[in-house]
Structures are given as structure tokens and as C-alpha cells.
Design a protein around this motif. Structure first.
Motif, PDB file in Angstrom:
ATOM      1  N   ASP A  57       0.609  -1.868  -0.046  1.00  0.00           N
ATOM      2  CA  ASP A  57       0.025   0.106   0.075  1.00  0.00           C
ATOM      3  C   ASP A  57       0.556   1.240   0.079  1.00  0.00           C
ATOM      4  O   ASP A  57       1.162   2.104   1.911  1.00  0.00           O
ATOM      5  CB  ASP A  57      -0.964  -0.013   1.102  1.00  0.00           C
ATOM      6  CG  ASP A  57      -2.038   1.432   0.909  1.00  0.00           C
ATOM      7  OD1 ASP A  57      -2.235   1.621   0.349  1.00  0.00           O
ATOM      8  OD2 ASP A  57      -2.684   1.249   2.343  1.00  0.00           O
ATOM      9  N   LEU A  58       1.662   1.937  -1.058  1.00  0.00           N
ATOM     10  CA  LEU A  58       2.244   2.354  -1.167  1.00  0.00           C
ATOM     11  C   LEU A  58       1.962   3.776  -0.818  1.00  0.00           C
ATOM     12  O   LEU A  58       2.678   4.751  -0.770  1.00  0.00           O
ATOM     13  CB  LEU A  58       2.567   3.415  -3.110  1.00  0.00           C
ATOM     14  CG  LEU A  58       4.324   4.068  -2.844  1.00  0.00           C
ATOM     15  CD1 LEU A  58       4.835   3.646  -2.044  1.00  0.00           C
ATOM     16  CD2 LEU A  58       4.191   4.037  -4.564  1.00  0.00           C
ATOM     17  N   ALA A  59       0.411   4.349  -1.160  1.00  0.00           N
ATOM     18  CA  ALA A  59      -0.416   5.509  -0.556  1.00  0.00           C
ATOM     19  C   ALA A  59      -0.186   5.351   1.037  1.00  0.00           C
ATOM     20  O   ALA A  59      -0.302   6.750   1.296  1.00  0.00           O
ATOM     21  CB  ALA A  59      -1.738   5.767  -0.583  1.00  0.00           C
TER      22      ALA A  59
ATOM     23  N   CYS B  65       2.010   5.029   3.111  1.00  0.00           N
ATOM     24  CA  CYS B  65       3.703   5.772   3.384  1.00  0.00           C
ATOM     25  C   CYS B  65       3.886   6.654   4.576  1.00  0.00           C
ATOM     26  O   CYS B  65       3.256   7.469   4.190  1.00  0.00           O
ATOM     27  CB  CYS B  65       4.483   5.575   1.835  1.00  0.00           C
ATOM     28  SG  CYS B  65       5.323   3.914   1.346  1.00  0.00           S
TER      29      CYS B  65
ATOM     30  N   ARG C  95       6.956  11.039   2.118  1.00  0.00           N
ATOM     31  CA  ARG C  95       5.617  12.207   3.360  1.00  0.00           C
ATOM     32  C   ARG C  95       6.087  13.393   2.959  1.00  0.00           C
ATOM     33  O   ARG C  95       6.878  13.405   3.901  1.00  0.00           O
ATOM     34  CB  ARG C  95       4.679  11.698   3.835  1.00  0.00           C
ATOM     35  CG  ARG C  95       3.020  12.325   4.072  1.00  0.00           C
ATOM     36  CD  ARG C  95       2.162  11.265   5.411  1.00  0.00           C
ATOM     37  NE  ARG C  95       2.243  10.217   4.087  1.00  0.00           N
ATOM     38  CZ  ARG C  95       0.920   9.663   3.271  1.00  0.00           C
ATOM     39  NH1 ARG C  95       0.599  11.377   2.551  1.00  0.00           N
ATOM     40  NH2 ARG C  95       0.771   9.199   2.411  1.00  0.00           N
TER      41      ARG C  95
ATOM     42  N   HIS D 274      -2.163   9.036  -0.722  1.00  0.00           N
ATOM     43  CA  HIS D 274      -0.659   9.616  -2.140  1.00  0.00           C
ATOM     44  C   HIS D 274      -0.108  10.740  -2.825  1.00  0.00           C
ATOM     45  O   HIS D 274       0.361  10.955  -3.118  1.00  0.00           O
ATOM     46  CB  HIS D 274      -1.386   8.707  -2.966  1.00  0.00           C
ATOM     47  CG  HIS D 274      -2.075   9.289  -3.710  1.00  0.00           C
ATOM     48  ND1 HIS D 274      -3.330   8.459  -3.564  1.00  0.00           N
ATOM     49  CD2 HIS D 274      -2.540   9.907  -5.442  1.00  0.00           C
ATOM     50  CE1 HIS D 274      -4.228   9.306  -4.612  1.00  0.00           C
ATOM     51  NE2 HIS D 274      -4.058   9.968  -5.487  1.00  0.00           N
ATOM     52  N   LYS D 275      -1.251  11.912  -2.540  1.00  0.00           N
ATOM     53  CA  LYS D 275      -0.846  13.038  -2.309  1.00  0.00           C
ATOM     54  C   LYS D 275      -0.234  13.612  -1.968  1.00  0.00           C
ATOM     55  O   LYS D 275       0.518  15.384  -2.134  1.00  0.00           O
ATOM     56  CB  LYS D 275      -2.438  13.553  -3.088  1.00  0.00           C
ATOM     57  CG  LYS D 275      -3.305  13.457  -3.745  1.00  0.00           C
ATOM     58  CD  LYS D 275      -4.903  14.020  -3.616  1.00  0.00           C
ATOM     59  CE  LYS D 275      -5.680  13.618  -5.260  1.00  0.00           C
ATOM     60  NZ  LYS D 275      -7.019  14.447  -5.229  1.00  0.00           N
TER      61      LYS D 275
ATOM     62  N   LEU E 271       2.733  12.625  -1.178  1.00  0.00           N
ATOM     63  CA  LEU E 271       4.184  11.868  -1.703  1.00  0.00           C
ATOM     64  C   LEU E 271       5.152  11.972  -2.410  1.00  0.00           C
ATOM     65  O   LEU E 271       4.465  13.035  -3.604  1.00  0.00           O
ATOM     66  CB  LEU E 271       4.194   9.855  -1.704  1.00  0.00           C
ATOM     67  CG  LEU E 271       2.903   9.777  -0.795  1.00  0.00           C
ATOM     68  CD1 LEU E 271       2.875   8.725  -1.121  1.00  0.00           C
ATOM     69  CD2 LEU E 271       3.940   9.671  -0.112  1.00  0.00           C
TER      70      LEU E 271
ATOM     71  N   PHE F 202       3.742   9.308  -5.823  1.00  0.00           N
ATOM     72  CA  PHE F 202       3.227   8.435  -5.698  1.00  0.00           C
ATOM     73  C   PHE F 202       2.808   7.781  -7.902  1.00  0.00           C
ATOM     74  O   PHE F 202       3.031   6.746  -8.535  1.00  0.00           O
ATOM     75  CB  PHE F 202       1.633   8.586  -5.618  1.00  0.00           C
ATOM     76  CG  PHE F 202       0.889   7.080  -6.115  1.00  0.00           C
ATOM     77  CD1 PHE F 202       1.121   6.864  -5.075  1.00  0.00           C
ATOM     78  CD2 PHE F 202      -0.464   7.797  -6.869  1.00  0.00           C
ATOM     79  CE1 PHE F 202       0.287   4.927  -5.163  1.00  0.00           C
ATOM     80  CE2 PHE F 202      -1.125   6.061  -6.793  1.00  0.00           C
ATOM     81  CZ  PHE F 202      -0.784   5.101  -6.190  1.00  0.00           C
TER      82      PHE F 202
END
Length: 562
Positions: free
Chosen positions: A289-291, A293, A327, A336-337, A339, A405
Motif C-alpha cells: 500500500d504505497l499510498a 507510506c 511523505r 498518495h497526494k 508523497l 506517487f
């Protein structure tokens, strides 16, 4: 009549059956997608409620596309063995597809009649009786032995064919002799491999010629990357085949969002393999789940301080620069916005642990994670403590903040294609090793290769390898047109699981010797196991990328809802 001509009636049966399956599959996708709609958009909650059917949907899509690609290559002039293998794979794939469509139909509220009707078709019964029979499998297996496991060859133009030949020779003569020691002694990939690969341009395959690489300036050459990766992976997945992935991902992030100054500074150096790089995305509590992070970047004059942890950062020790997904906006609700991608520089280390102390007090420490396979590059746990990164190393500069992202995703298609090629290389090595061993090994007075079950196993292994190779090469050409994001995920899904199956059977055919570390096939087996985990874990890839993309396509949606 030639062998291929004799198989043409079965090829026609396969095409007809695949056409019917495609229509039923498309209908199943639409029906399942409608179950997941909320206010005209796909709902994350409803998608999660249908995870089991969605997982089957993704696998059905992969197997169907692979079978269609295999059968599309057949004509009266096709190599008879390749035609046999394509039909063996397609027959097995249809059996699996029918079972998967049963599951999907039940979840999508469809009656089972349509699947039952396909199972009862005389043409399907004839195809299965012909190409799934013991006689057909023995004949195909015998052909695989005669060919020494060299199957699934794809016609290439001269530049790609020359590259394939050069890197296959390099893998056999330079990589393979060092692979066992690197694996068994858990060594870092040595300069005796890295330097000749630098000289051969391995690290610049995705970098345009204008920036010091070998890719054309006006287009991508994913096919070259697949050809080279597959060849190197046949020698060793960890010590050679995987070295291209990290510069591939970083290069695409820079090409997608880097400033002109950043491209001019970093791309020629990455192409030369100096510095080597690593990608720091995964975190201990986030997985795929990269978002989610949380590694924090705090702004100060002239740059950023990094604080937090990353894990499974492959080649972090030897790397001179880390692509760190960070982040940079403290508002976690941004997901994700919030990152960005920061490039953290560090000295290169050969060992299994390292520590970097910056003059201002910043600290970065790393510890290699012991693993059952995929040794040589080592995957690290990383801890950042007030580690300073200058503003110049924020990809995209001020305009790149919050876009990390998307920059990271720009490299995922290439990464998944490269992982598919890695899987094909490992399969090719395992199949060839199995053929050699079964010819040499005698049981009950006869070579193991002469036994019916051995021949059936080799036939299915070769059929799977050939299908994956054809699909990987076909999708590479699609990706080079700017399309193919979902197809890259499909081939990654199929090839990586196939590598597990093929290496498992290769080890099994070696008997007790297959379990010995002195036998290369034991390394192929443990190395292959990682392929379904990285570059998009199998479950995440199937549910969040493939199934969702199939449903969006079926509903005519341009963007994910939820």
C-alpha cells in the motif's frame, strides 16, 4: 503433411473455444463490475466484498490472454514442437478457465448454464482428448528432450537478436560460474560481474541515447529490456537478472517528473552504473500500500530531513543513491497526494549492514534481511534519522512535491515487464537443467527422460515457459506504443507463478539431488519464490490493478472510484 499441418484442426478447435470463452469472460467481468458499483462508480468496499471472485477474474484474464497469444502464433508453417506446446498449454488453460468462470459466475449472479454448455461442446471434448492425452503429452515431452529444452523462441529483428545472443553468452560464461558461490555464501554481487555489465550498457537500457543510455530518444525499447533481462536471469536471478530493475524504475520516475537539470545530472551517471541505485518504497506497516507510506520529510532551509523506516530495499548497501518515497505533506488525509520522491545519496557498502553519519548529525543505517533465496543483492531494513537531502534532489523540484506517487507508478509497468522477463529466464534455466538431468539419470534400468510421467511433466513445463515467453514479448511491443499497463500486470501475474511451478517440477525431477545446494536447480526454486511477491504482490496486483482495470474497462470508466 507436416506436423503443424496435422495439428491445424486442433488449432481451429482451440481458437473457437477461446473465442467462446472470451465472450463469456467479458460478460462475467461486466456482471461482476455491476455488483461493485455504487452511485455509478466502483466502490472500494464492494470490490473488497468480492475479492475471491476478483482474484479468479484476474487469473482468468491472464490465462486467457496467454492462450490467445500462443494460439495466434500457429499456422501451417509453425514449428511442430511449438505448435504442440501451444496446444498443450491452451488445453490446460481452458480447463482452469472453466473452473474459474464457475466461481465468477456464482459471485456475479449468473447461472452456471453457459459454463456447463462450453464443457459439453463436442469440439472441446475432442481437443481435450487429443492434446491432453497421455500420448500427446509424451510426444511433446519427447520433443522437449530432443530440443534440450530450447522452446518458445520468438522471432526478433537483428539488433534484438544480436543482444540476446551476446547476453546469453555472457550469462553462461561469466554469470553462471559465479552464481553458486554468491548464493551459498550470501555474497554481495561482485565487481567481477558489475563492471562487465557496466561496459555492456546494462544499466542504461531505459535511458535515452541523448542522456548516455541505449534507448532511442523518440520511443521506449521495452523489448530490449525484456530480452536482456531474460538472458541474464538464466545465469542468475539475484546476481545479474535483477540488476536492471532499480535503474529502470528511477529512470522512468526522472523521465516522468525530473527537471532538465536533474535529468542531465542523474541519467548519464545511472546509465554508467555509477552510482548504482536502490528503491526505498515499502515500509514495515504498509506492504504494497504505497499510498500509506509514512516516512516523513520535514522541510528546512536548503532541503529536507528524513525520519522513519523502509524495508525490503534491495541493493541498498551497494547503492550510491536511494529513490525514497517520502511523505512531504504532514496531512495524512492526503494519502498518495502527500508523497514526493527524494534522492538520498550515500556511500556504497559491500557488507550486510552499514551506517552513514552526516556532518550535520543525520544518520542512515541499514541491515540486510536474511532470505531463503534471491541472495547477492540483499534486501535491507533502513532507518532514517534526520537524514538530510538537498532541495536539488527532490524529483521535479518544487513542482514535484506531492507527485511522488505518480512518478513512482511511471516505473511500475517497466518493472513488471522486467520481472516477467526474470521469471522466463529462471524457467528457461530450470527446464534445461531438468532435461539434462533426466537424460543422465537412470532409474529401473532406463533414463528418467524415457518415462511417461517425466515426459508429461517436461511437456507441461515447456508449454508454460513457451506461453509466458510469447506473452512477455508480445506485451513488450504493446508497452512500446504507450499502452499495455494492465497487460504488463497480467504477464507478471502469470509468469511469476509459472516460475514457481516450473522450478518446483524441475527440482522434483532431480529427486534428492534437487534438494542439495550444490545443484543449481535448488537455487532456481528458492529464487523463483520471490517473484510473486515483489514488483506488486500477487494478491495486490490481481485485486487492485488487474481486476479493477478489467471492470473499469468493461463499464467504460476512465478512473477508479471508491
Amino acid at each position: 503433411m507436416t506436423g503443424s499441418q496435422l495439428l491445424q484442426p486442433h488449432a481451429a478447435q482451440a481458437r473457437d473455444m477461446l473465442g467462446r470463452l472470451r465472450a463469456l469472460f467479458d460478460q462475467s467481468v461486466r456482471n461482476l463490475a455491476e455488483q461493485c458499483l455504487d452511485a455509478g462508480r466502483l466502490s472500494a468496499a464492494r470490490l473488497d466484498a468480492h475479492q475471491i471472485a476478483s482474484f479468479e477474474l484476474a487469473w482468468a484474464g491472464a490465462e486467457l490472454l496467454a492462450a490467445e497469444t500462443a494460439i495466434a502464433s500457429l499456422d501451417a508453417q509453425a514449428d511442430p514442437l511449438e505448435a504442440q506446446l501451444a496446444l498443450v498449454f491452451t488445453t490446460d488453460a481452458i480447463v482452469a478457465l472453466l473452473d474459474r468462470l464457475d466461481v465468477i459466475a456464482a459471485e456475479a449472479g449468473m447461472a452456471p448454464d453457459a459454463v456447463d454448455a462450453l464443457r459439453s461442446l463436442p469440439a472441446w471434448r475432442a481437443l481435450r482428448a487429443a492434446m491432453g492425452s497421455a500420448a500427446a503429452l509424451r510426444a511433446a515431452g519427447h520433443g522437449v528432450v530432443e530440443a534440450q529444452g530450447l522452446v518458445g523462441e520468438v522471432a526478433l529483428d537483428e539488433p534484438h537478436a544480436l543482444a540476446q545472443d551476446a547476453f546469453r553468452r555472457f550469462a553462461a560464461e561469466v554469470v553462471a560460474p559465479q552464481a553458486e558461490a554468491i548464493h551459498r555464501h550470501d555474497l554481495t554481487v561482485p565487481e567481477s560481474l558489475l563492471q562487465p555489465m557496466r561496459e555492456m550498457g546494462v544499466f542504461g537500457l531505459a535511458i535515452p541515447e541523448s542522456h548516455g543510455g541505449s534507448a532511442p530518444d523518440d520511443r521506449e525499447d521495452t523489448l530490449l529490456m525484456v530480452v536482456v533481462t531474460e538472458a541474464l536471469s538464466e545465469g542468475s536471478l539475484a546476481a545479474a537478472g535483477s540488476l536492471i530493475t532499480r535503474p529502470e524504475i528511477l529512470t522512468r520516475a526522472l523521465m516522468a517528473g525530473g527537471t532538465e537539470a536533474q535529468k542531465a545530472h542523474w541519467l548519464p551517471r545511472l546509465a554508467a552504473g555509477d552510482p548504482l541505485c536502490a528503491i526505498a518504497m515499502t515500509e514495515p506497516d504498509c506492504g504494497s500500500d504505497l499510498a500509506a507510506c509514512q516516512l516523513k520529510g520535514t522541510r528546512l532551509e536548503g532541503g529536507w530531513l528524513l525520519n522513519g523506516a523502509k524495508t525490503w530495499c534491495t541493493f541498498a548497501g551497494k547503492a550510491g543513491v536511494l529513490m525514497v518515497v517520502t511523505r512531504t505533506d504532514p496531512d495524512r488525509a492526503l494519502g498518495h497526494k502527500g508523497l514526493s520522491v527524494l534522492l538520498a545519496e550515500k556511500p556504497a557498502f559491500d557488507g550486510h549492514s552499514f551506517e552513514v553519519q552526516q556532518p550535520g548529525g543525520g544518520r542512515l543505517s541499514g541491515r540486510a534481511i536474511p532470505t531463503i533465496g534471491y541472495r547477492g543483492m540483499h534486501s535491507f531494513d533502513l532507518a532514517f534519522e534526520d537524514y538530510f537531502v538537498p532541495d536539488a534532489n527532490v524529483v521535479g523540484g518544487e513542482a514535484g512535491l506531492g507527485k511522488g506517487f505518480y512518478y513512482t507508478l511511471s516505473g511500475m509497468v517497466g518493472g513488471r515487464m522486467q520481472t516477467s522477463a526474470r521469471a522466463c529466464g529462471v524457467m528457461r534455466a530450470a527446464l534445461r537443467a531438468a532435461v539434462r538431468y533426466t537424460q543422465d539419470r537412470k532409474v529401473f534400468g532406463a533414463p528418467l527422460a524415457d518415462l511417461a510421467l517425466t515426459q508429461a511433466k517436461l511437456a507441461r513445463m515447456a508449454a508454460r515457459l513457451a506461453a509466458c515467453r510469447r506473452l512477455a514479448y508480445a506485451v513488450a511491443r504493446i508497452v512500446d506504443t504507450g499502452e499495455g499497463r494492465m497487460e504488463a500486470s497480467l504477464v507478471k501475474l502469470l509468469a511469476c507463478r509459472s516460475a514457481e511451478l516450473v522450478t518446483r517440477e524441475a527440482l522434483q525431477l532431480h529427486g534428492g539431488m534437487g534438494y542439495a545446494e550444490e545443484t543449481a536447480v535448488s537455487r532456481y526454486f528458492v529464487d523463483a519464490r520471490v517473484l510473486s511477491i515483489f514488483e506488486g504482490a500477487e494478491e495486490t496486483l490481481a485485486l487492485k490493478v488487474v481486476a479493477r482495470s478489467l471492470m473499469e474497462r468493461a463499464l467504460g470508466l476512465n478512473a477508479s472510484g471508491g
